[in-house]
Design an enzyme around this catalytic site. Sequence first.
Site, PDB file in Angstrom:
ATOM      1  N   TYR A   1       0.805  -1.238  -0.132  1.00 41.69           N
ATOM      2  CA  TYR A   1      -0.007   0.025  -0.058  1.00 41.69           C
ATOM      3  C   TYR A   1       1.073   1.155   0.160  1.00 41.69           C
ATOM      4  O   TYR A   1       1.777   1.306   0.807  1.00 41.69           O
ATOM      5  CB  TYR A   1      -0.868  -0.018   1.330  1.00 41.69           C
ATOM      6  CG  TYR A   1      -1.923   1.115   1.081  1.00 41.69           C
ATOM      7  CD1 TYR A   1      -3.313   1.050   0.803  1.00 41.69           C
ATOM      8  CD2 TYR A   1      -1.632   2.378   1.507  1.00 41.69           C
ATOM      9  CE1 TYR A   1      -4.306   1.814   0.620  1.00 41.69           C
ATOM     10  CE2 TYR A   1      -2.530   3.408   1.507  1.00 41.69           C
ATOM     11  CZ  TYR A   1      -3.808   3.038   0.967  1.00 41.69           C
ATOM     12  OH  TYR A   1      -4.823   4.196   0.740  1.00 41.69           O
TER      13      TYR A   1
ATOM     14  N   GLN B   1     -10.852  -0.014   1.139  1.00 43.19           N
ATOM     15  CA  GLN B   1     -11.332  -0.864  -0.170  1.00 43.19           C
ATOM     16  C   GLN B   1     -10.144  -1.700  -0.832  1.00 43.19           C
ATOM     17  O   GLN B   1     -10.391  -2.567  -1.114  1.00 43.19           O
ATOM     18  CB  GLN B   1     -12.258  -0.121  -1.206  1.00 43.19           C
ATOM     19  CG  GLN B   1     -11.465   0.963  -1.825  1.00 43.19           C
ATOM     20  CD  GLN B   1     -11.707   2.294  -0.895  1.00 43.19           C
ATOM     21  OE1 GLN B   1     -12.063   2.317   0.004  1.00 43.19           O
ATOM     22  NE2 GLN B   1     -11.514   3.454  -1.828  1.00 43.19           N
TER      23      GLN B   1
ATOM     24  N   ASN C   1      -3.568   5.967   6.186  1.00 42.19           N
ATOM     25  CA  ASN C   1      -4.411   6.615   7.193  1.00 42.19           C
ATOM     26  C   ASN C   1      -5.016   5.953   8.018  1.00 42.19           C
ATOM     27  O   ASN C   1      -4.741   4.495   8.189  1.00 42.19           O
ATOM     28  CB  ASN C   1      -5.134   7.704   6.625  1.00 42.19           C
ATOM     29  CG  ASN C   1      -6.556   6.897   5.576  1.00 42.19           C
ATOM     30  OD1 ASN C   1      -6.615   5.731   5.683  1.00 42.19           O
ATOM     31  ND2 ASN C   1      -6.937   7.637   4.733  1.00 42.19           N
TER      32      ASN C   1
ATOM     33  N   SER D   1       4.979   9.423  13.448  1.00 39.71           N
ATOM     34  CA  SER D   1       6.448   9.262  12.928  1.00 39.71           C
ATOM     35  C   SER D   1       7.106  10.000  14.163  1.00 39.71           C
ATOM     36  O   SER D   1       6.562  10.725  15.000  1.00 39.71           O
ATOM     37  CB  SER D   1       6.909   9.975  11.743  1.00 39.71           C
ATOM     38  OG  SER D   1       8.184   9.685  11.492  1.00 39.71           O
TER      39      SER D   1
ATOM     40  N   GLN E   1      10.659  15.361  11.221  1.00 39.21           N
ATOM     41  CA  GLN E   1       9.451  14.558  11.510  1.00 39.21           C
ATOM     42  C   GLN E   1       8.419  15.188  11.926  1.00 39.21           C
ATOM     43  O   GLN E   1       7.353  14.779  11.632  1.00 39.21           O
ATOM     44  CB  GLN E   1      10.115  13.345  12.698  1.00 39.21           C
ATOM     45  CG  GLN E   1      11.198  12.488  12.539  1.00 39.21           C
ATOM     46  CD  GLN E   1      10.746  11.750  11.178  1.00 39.21           C
ATOM     47  OE1 GLN E   1       9.853  10.954  11.236  1.00 39.21           O
ATOM     48  NE2 GLN E   1      11.626  11.965  10.148  1.00 39.21           N
TER      49      GLN E   1
ATOM     50  N   HIS F   1       5.474  15.936   9.094  1.00 36.22           N
ATOM     51  CA  HIS F   1       4.852  14.966   8.636  1.00 36.22           C
ATOM     52  C   HIS F   1       3.575  15.105   9.236  1.00 36.22           C
ATOM     53  O   HIS F   1       2.507  14.926   8.518  1.00 36.22           O
ATOM     54  CB  HIS F   1       5.378  13.570   9.177  1.00 36.22           C
ATOM     55  CG  HIS F   1       6.314  12.713   8.274  1.00 36.22           C
ATOM     56  ND1 HIS F   1       6.176  12.416   7.250  1.00 36.22           N
ATOM     57  CD2 HIS F   1       7.825  12.528   8.861  1.00 36.22           C
ATOM     58  CE1 HIS F   1       7.221  11.817   6.659  1.00 36.22           C
ATOM     59  NE2 HIS F   1       8.155  11.960   7.678  1.00 36.22           N
TER      60      HIS F   1
ATOM     61  N   GLU G   1      11.303   5.401  17.217  1.00 32.67           N
ATOM     62  CA  GLU G   1      11.295   4.870  15.518  1.00 32.67           C
ATOM     63  C   GLU G   1      12.933   5.232  15.108  1.00 32.67           C
ATOM     64  O   GLU G   1      13.482   4.515  14.458  1.00 32.67           O
ATOM     65  CB  GLU G   1      10.147   5.834  14.761  1.00 32.67           C
ATOM     66  CG  GLU G   1      10.048   5.344  13.250  1.00 32.67           C
ATOM     67  CD  GLU G   1       8.993   5.986  12.341  1.00 32.67           C
ATOM     68  OE1 GLU G   1       8.779   5.658  11.632  1.00 32.67           O
ATOM     69  OE2 GLU G   1       8.678   7.120  12.973  1.00 32.67           O
ATOM     70  N   HIS G   2      12.964   6.638  15.211  1.00 34.62           N
ATOM     71  CA  HIS G   2      14.337   7.192  14.497  1.00 34.62           C
ATOM     72  C   HIS G   2      15.023   7.558  15.645  1.00 34.62           C
ATOM     73  O   HIS G   2      14.704   8.642  16.637  1.00 34.62           O
ATOM     74  CB  HIS G   2      14.199   8.122  13.493  1.00 34.62           C
ATOM     75  CG  HIS G   2      13.253   7.951  12.476  1.00 34.62           C
ATOM     76  ND1 HIS G   2      11.980   8.245  12.390  1.00 34.62           N
ATOM     77  CD2 HIS G   2      13.555   7.057  11.236  1.00 34.62           C
ATOM     78  CE1 HIS G   2      11.364   7.830  11.256  1.00 34.62           C
ATOM     79  NE2 HIS G   2      12.377   7.459  10.795  1.00 34.62           N
TER      80      HIS G   2
ATOM     81  N   ASP H   1      15.799   7.682   5.350  1.00 36.71           N
ATOM     82  CA  ASP H   1      14.252   7.839   4.667  1.00 36.71           C
ATOM     83  C   ASP H   1      14.195   7.758   3.207  1.00 36.71           C
ATOM     84  O   ASP H   1      13.390   7.049   2.505  1.00 36.71           O
ATOM     85  CB  ASP H   1      13.550   9.077   4.876  1.00 36.71           C
ATOM     86  CG  ASP H   1      12.862   9.316   6.107  1.00 36.71           C
ATOM     87  OD1 ASP H   1      12.809   8.147   7.003  1.00 36.71           O
ATOM     88  OD2 ASP H   1      12.496  10.414   6.551  1.00 36.71           O
TER      89      ASP H   1
ATOM     90  N   GLU I   1       1.359 -36.986  28.798  1.00 36.78           N
ATOM     91  CA  GLU I   1       0.475 -36.088  28.312  1.00 36.78           C
ATOM     92  C   GLU I   1      -1.033 -36.716  27.821  1.00 36.78           C
ATOM     93  O   GLU I   1      -1.915 -35.825  27.586  1.00 36.78           O
ATOM     94  CB  GLU I   1       0.806 -35.394  27.183  1.00 36.78           C
ATOM     95  CG  GLU I   1       1.973 -34.221  27.175  1.00 36.78           C
ATOM     96  CD  GLU I   1       2.483 -33.150  26.017  1.00 36.78           C
ATOM     97  OE1 GLU I   1       1.683 -33.627  24.932  1.00 36.78           O
ATOM     98  OE2 GLU I   1       3.067 -32.570  26.313  1.00 36.78           O
TER      99      GLU I   1
ATOM    100  N   HIS J   1       0.161 -40.759  19.824  1.00 33.71           N
ATOM    101  CA  HIS J   1       1.435 -40.171  19.631  1.00 33.71           C
ATOM    102  C   HIS J   1       2.665 -41.014  20.150  1.00 33.71           C
ATOM    103  O   HIS J   1       3.467 -41.308  19.302  1.00 33.71           O
ATOM    104  CB  HIS J   1       1.465 -38.719  20.515  1.00 33.71           C
ATOM    105  CG  HIS J   1       0.899 -37.553  19.997  1.00 33.71           C
ATOM    106  ND1 HIS J   1      -0.525 -37.333  19.859  1.00 33.71           N
ATOM    107  CD2 HIS J   1       1.562 -36.543  19.412  1.00 33.71           C
ATOM    108  CE1 HIS J   1      -0.840 -36.045  19.282  1.00 33.71           C
ATOM    109  NE2 HIS J   1       0.363 -35.719  18.886  1.00 33.71           N
TER     110      HIS J   1
END
Length: 439
Positions: free
Chosen positions: A139, A200, A223, A246, A268, A271, A336-337, A370, A424, A429
């Site tokens: 995506y 979708q 999103n 971010s 950052q 963003h 994250e960074h 990045d 068991e 088995h």
Amino acid sequence: MNWTARPLRLATDSADFEAQFNQRLHWSADTDSQVETAVEGILADVKKRGDAAVLEYTARFDALDVTAMAQLELEARELKNAYNQLPAQQREALQAAANRVRAYHVAQKRATGESWSYRDEHGTLLGQKVTPLDRVGIYVPGGKAAYPSSVLMNAIPAQVAGVGEIIMVVPTPRGEKNQLVLAAAYVSGVSRAFTVGGAQAVGALAYGTQTIPRVDKITGPGNAYVASAKRRVFGAVGIDMIAGPSEILVLADGTTPPDWVAMDLFSQAEHDELAQSILLCPDAAYIEQVQQAIDRLLPEMPRAEIIAKSLSGRGALIHTRSMEEACDISNRIAPEHLEIASHDPHLWEPRLKHAGAIFLGAWTSESLGDYCAGPNHVLPTSGTSRFSSPLGVYDFQKRSSLIEVSEAGAQALGAIASVLAHGEGLQAHARAAEMRLKR
């Protein structure tokens, strides 16, 4: 309008540090109930009606009035033409970035992504077989901005892993196609591409429609609707992660030009208003210099409003007692960074356990990671780097255990298995192992 950015100023030796620090870090991943309800309906509709539902939602949300799915699929020649028609400077930069990303993931595959086996003292073969996924969906966000770098970071490791087919979905509101995104799909080895986005698109990839094939895994950011859809389809398909806003954390010893650090915090903050930018430093005077740089540089930024809201709402400049304490706090945040803006970053790097990506030294801006350094920019957020990793070749592979027991091995292992299986209460088995024992 002259925007001002005032990150929260904290000091670790203040009595209320813990309370203020925890409040500033807090971010809820809970999604809006209206989003959840809408996504549930969209996914159910796509699962039931396939192409017809995808066409309907694409017309509603992206203002694309098309009558057939064929109009939403990008032909291979359109991707190639987009690449060939880019200005030379953009084309060369895109190809150079792709080459570096591919080289890094080839090295990653050699280190972690190969099959292996060995034989034990009984001649029994034990090992692991690594195979690529058959088909994945990536995506790529669209709409407010276009991200060709996201195409590189998602498609190239899949291609290096040996994935048979890479399906890209990207929203194109009002039919506006970004040529850099299409060109990036061309250089990254995307197999098929569709101008579909939102929940979708996730549903189409997860369940398959008459036109969009069902995939084994979906990766890439989006999103709130995309994140909610990915969460809901997990199980039917694999997903990479549910990403939050971010983040950047700069660990500074006061030797890096303060303008550089201020701009790295901006990188950052621009963003998203919910993005988080934090500075940890034991030098109070240097922290004040960074604030002055923020004040001076902010009016120059085209996205000044977003940066100001992000820094004022979620940013922090934290005065620590020492660099050692700064490292400990960084591990609590698990960003994250993580930039180590120090004259000797390798002194501090061994102390740092939790981060999506670690950027060593003053010359290593997060933005290089990045776009073109090579390692993947799809990173764990919201403290999840405590237990998860950057997107990589391993995300597009699966592992099967290999076991070939010799006759001698069946005698040794069978006796062990028999005892444990009886313990068991699983007699079949036990019998299966016992039948292979020599009497």
